[in-house]
Design a protein around this motif. Structure first.
Motif, PDB file in Angstrom:
ATOM      1  N   VAL A  64     -18.755  -8.954 -54.730  1.00 58.58           N
ATOM      2  CA  VAL A  64     -17.841  -8.878 -55.862  1.00 58.58           C
ATOM      3  C   VAL A  64     -18.030 -10.166 -56.651  1.00 58.58           C
ATOM      4  CG1 VAL A  64     -15.878  -9.932 -54.637  1.00 58.58           C
ATOM      5  CG2 VAL A  64     -15.455  -8.397 -56.570  1.00 58.58           C
ATOM      6  N   LEU A  65     -17.934 -10.081 -57.965  1.00 59.31           N
ATOM      7  CA  LEU A  65     -17.942 -11.289 -58.776  1.00 59.31           C
ATOM      8  C   LEU A  65     -16.542 -11.885 -58.787  1.00 59.31           C
ATOM      9  CD1 LEU A  65     -20.027 -10.319 -61.955  1.00 59.31           C
ATOM     10  CD2 LEU A  65     -20.774 -11.724 -60.025  1.00 59.31           C
ATOM     11  N   VAL A  66     -16.458 -13.203 -58.699  1.00 62.37           N
ATOM     12  CA  VAL A  66     -15.168 -13.878 -58.812  1.00 62.37           C
ATOM     13  C   VAL A  66     -15.225 -14.826 -60.002  1.00 62.37           C
ATOM     14  CG1 VAL A  66     -14.598 -13.668 -56.379  1.00 62.37           C
ATOM     15  CG2 VAL A  66     -15.844 -15.687 -57.159  1.00 62.37           C
ATOM     16  N   THR A  67     -14.090 -14.978 -60.652  1.00 66.04           N
ATOM     17  CA  THR A  67     -14.020 -15.836 -61.826  1.00 66.04           C
ATOM     18  C   THR A  67     -12.820 -16.763 -61.724  1.00 66.04           C
ATOM     19  OG1 THR A  67     -13.748 -15.862 -64.241  1.00 66.04           O
ATOM     20  CG2 THR A  67     -12.795 -14.007 -63.065  1.00 66.04           C
ATOM     21  N   ASP A 187     -11.571  -1.375 -51.015  1.00 67.14           N
ATOM     22  CA  ASP A 187     -10.815  -2.149 -50.031  1.00 67.14           C
ATOM     23  C   ASP A 187     -10.979  -3.659 -50.195  1.00 67.14           C
ATOM     24  OD1 ASP A 187     -10.093   0.279 -49.018  1.00 67.14           O
ATOM     25  OD2 ASP A 187     -11.211   0.098 -47.141  1.00 67.14           O
ATOM     26  N   ILE A 188     -11.830  -4.093 -51.107  1.00 67.00           N
ATOM     27  CA  ILE A 188     -12.103  -5.524 -51.245  1.00 67.00           C
ATOM     28  C   ILE A 188     -10.831  -6.340 -51.489  1.00 67.00           C
ATOM     29  CG2 ILE A 188     -13.174  -7.224 -52.787  1.00 67.00           C
ATOM     30  CD1 ILE A 188     -15.642  -5.403 -52.898  1.00 67.00           C
ATOM     31  N   CYS A 208      -4.960  -0.576 -53.428  1.00 70.14           N
ATOM     32  CA  CYS A 208      -6.288  -0.194 -52.946  1.00 70.14           C
ATOM     33  C   CYS A 208      -6.353   1.287 -52.589  1.00 70.14           C
ATOM     34  CB  CYS A 208      -6.684  -1.047 -51.748  1.00 70.14           C
ATOM     35  SG  CYS A 208      -7.042  -2.772 -52.176  1.00 70.14           S
ATOM     36  N   ALA A 209      -5.229   1.859 -52.171  1.00 72.05           N
ATOM     37  CA  ALA A 209      -5.206   3.306 -51.933  1.00 72.05           C
ATOM     38  C   ALA A 209      -5.500   4.057 -53.228  1.00 72.05           C
ATOM     39  CB  ALA A 209      -3.852   3.722 -51.368  1.00 72.05           C
ATOM     40  N   VAL A 222     -15.020  -1.816 -57.666  1.00 75.31           N
ATOM     41  CA  VAL A 222     -14.450  -3.120 -58.020  1.00 75.31           C
ATOM     42  C   VAL A 222     -15.604  -4.093 -58.225  1.00 75.31           C
ATOM     43  CG1 VAL A 222     -13.000  -5.035 -57.259  1.00 75.31           C
ATOM     44  CG2 VAL A 222     -12.326  -2.672 -56.745  1.00 75.31           C
ATOM     45  N   VAL A 223     -15.692  -4.664 -59.421  1.00 72.18           N
ATOM     46  CA  VAL A 223     -16.822  -5.523 -59.770  1.00 72.18           C
ATOM     47  C   VAL A 223     -16.406  -6.982 -59.927  1.00 72.18           C
ATOM     48  CG1 VAL A 223     -18.538  -6.010 -61.577  1.00 72.18           C
ATOM     49  CG2 VAL A 223     -18.167  -3.664 -60.812  1.00 72.18           C
ATOM     50  N   VAL A 224     -15.226  -7.239 -60.508  1.00 71.28           N
ATOM     51  CA  VAL A 224     -14.787  -8.609 -60.773  1.00 71.28           C
ATOM     52  C   VAL A 224     -13.339  -8.783 -60.329  1.00 71.28           C
ATOM     53  CG1 VAL A 224     -14.465 -10.426 -62.502  1.00 71.28           C
ATOM     54  CG2 VAL A 224     -16.288  -8.732 -62.808  1.00 71.28           C
ATOM     55  N   LEU A 225     -13.061  -9.900 -59.666  1.00 73.21           N
ATOM     56  CA  LEU A 225     -11.695 -10.320 -59.374  1.00 73.21           C
ATOM     57  C   LEU A 225     -11.490 -11.735 -59.900  1.00 73.21           C
ATOM     58  CD1 LEU A 225     -11.013  -9.168 -55.683  1.00 73.21           C
ATOM     59  CD2 LEU A 225     -10.117  -8.143 -57.785  1.00 73.21           C
TER      60      LEU A 225
END
Length: 286
Positions: A64-67, A187-188, A208-209, A222-225
């Motif tokens: 996952v990308l984080v910012t 689920d990330i 997440c559900a 999910v790509v970015v958090l």
């Protein structure tokens, strides 16, 4: 949260070719008993996602990308709360969203008399009944789009990452690669005890559900958090106005701030502009 064995403690000897980075075990309750994620010290390159996804998946790790966002808050300052996180599989997406809808849409519904309190009858069988912004009683989960997906959902996610990482001057410029012990993308957030939506939901596993349901119906990943933001790739978006309107109700329940605190402040317009044929969904919680 029920979890599979965590490979992060043995990451150094796993054979993964990783750039310099850090393991994160800090939480609201102090150090966690094991690392929650690994993230790189520097910006991701376009090729990193595919390489780490292929290599990490065999170990039970997903990318996952984080910012750090405008406040430069990286995962070690995210107020992670794994101790307050349950298991996504213990929750039903329809029930979760129905509860949010009741909690967050009722003021608009009641103020427009959609509950019949003004003496008029109301048709609560679908989103769009009850008030001018389409917020009647909970309409239930939207059906999956009729059109088949044109691209593998993991390839769609990789394509979005390529766009994000190719432009260091964009608002997501500098996003870093992270690895999380999870078997599915949805689920990330729960796997790390992410607290981004804390003002909306204390247990992110419930959200997440919903993400699991979007994985199944819309090929979402999910790509970015960020500290309180999430970006999702969509391999199978709504392709008709009716499909987009049905999904808009879910988005409002999932993240009311997307509509109530963000232009155009209108659920119908949100469906047309942000969901119809859109392969990227973004969310933020105040």
């Amino acid at each position: 949260m029920a979890t599979l064995p965590n490979p992060l403690p043995d990451l150094a000897s796993s054979g993964l070719d990783l750039p310099p980075g850090s393991l994160v075990d800090g939480t609201l309750d102090g150090p966690w008993h094991e690392p929650l994620l690994w993230y790189a010290d520097g910006p991701a390159a376009p090729r990193d996602w595919t390489a780490l996804r292929t290599a990490g998946r065999r170990l039970g790790l997903l990318p996952v990308l984080v910012t750090g966002g405008a406040r430069d808050q990286w995962p070690d300052a995210w107020d992670l709360h794994p101790g307050g996180t349950s298991y996504p599989g213990d929750h039903d997406a329809d029930e979760v969203l129905a509860g949010y809808w009741t909690d967050y849409a009722h003021e608009e519904v009641d103020s427009n008399g959609s509950d019949g309190s003004d003496g008029s009858s109301s048709d609560d069988s679908k989103a769009g009944s009850g008030d001018e912004d389409g917020r009647g009683s909970w309409p239930g989960l939207a059906p999956a789009p009729a059109a088949e997906s044109g691209e593998d959902p993991d390839e769609a996610a990789a394509g979005l990452v390529g766009v994000i990482t190719a432009d260091p001057d964009s608002w997501l410029g500098g996003a870093r690669m992270a690895l999380v012990p999870a078997r599915r993308s949805a689920d990330i957030p729960a796997s790390i005890g992410w607290s981004g939506p804390m003002n909306h939901e204390n247990d992110v596993a419930r959200l997440c559900a919903v993400l699991r349901s979007w994985e199944d119906r819309y090929d979402a990943r999910v790509v970015v958090l960020g500290f309180d933001t999430m970006i999702v790739s969509v391999g199978r978006p709504p392709t008709t106005p009716e499909e987009a309107r049905a999904l808009a109700a879910e988005h409002y329940a999932f993240c009311p701030d997307n509509i109530d605190q963000s232009p155009p402040y209108d659920l119908e317009v949100y469906a047309q502009k942000r969901l119809l044929d859109q392969e990227v969904w973004s969310f933020w919680w105040d």
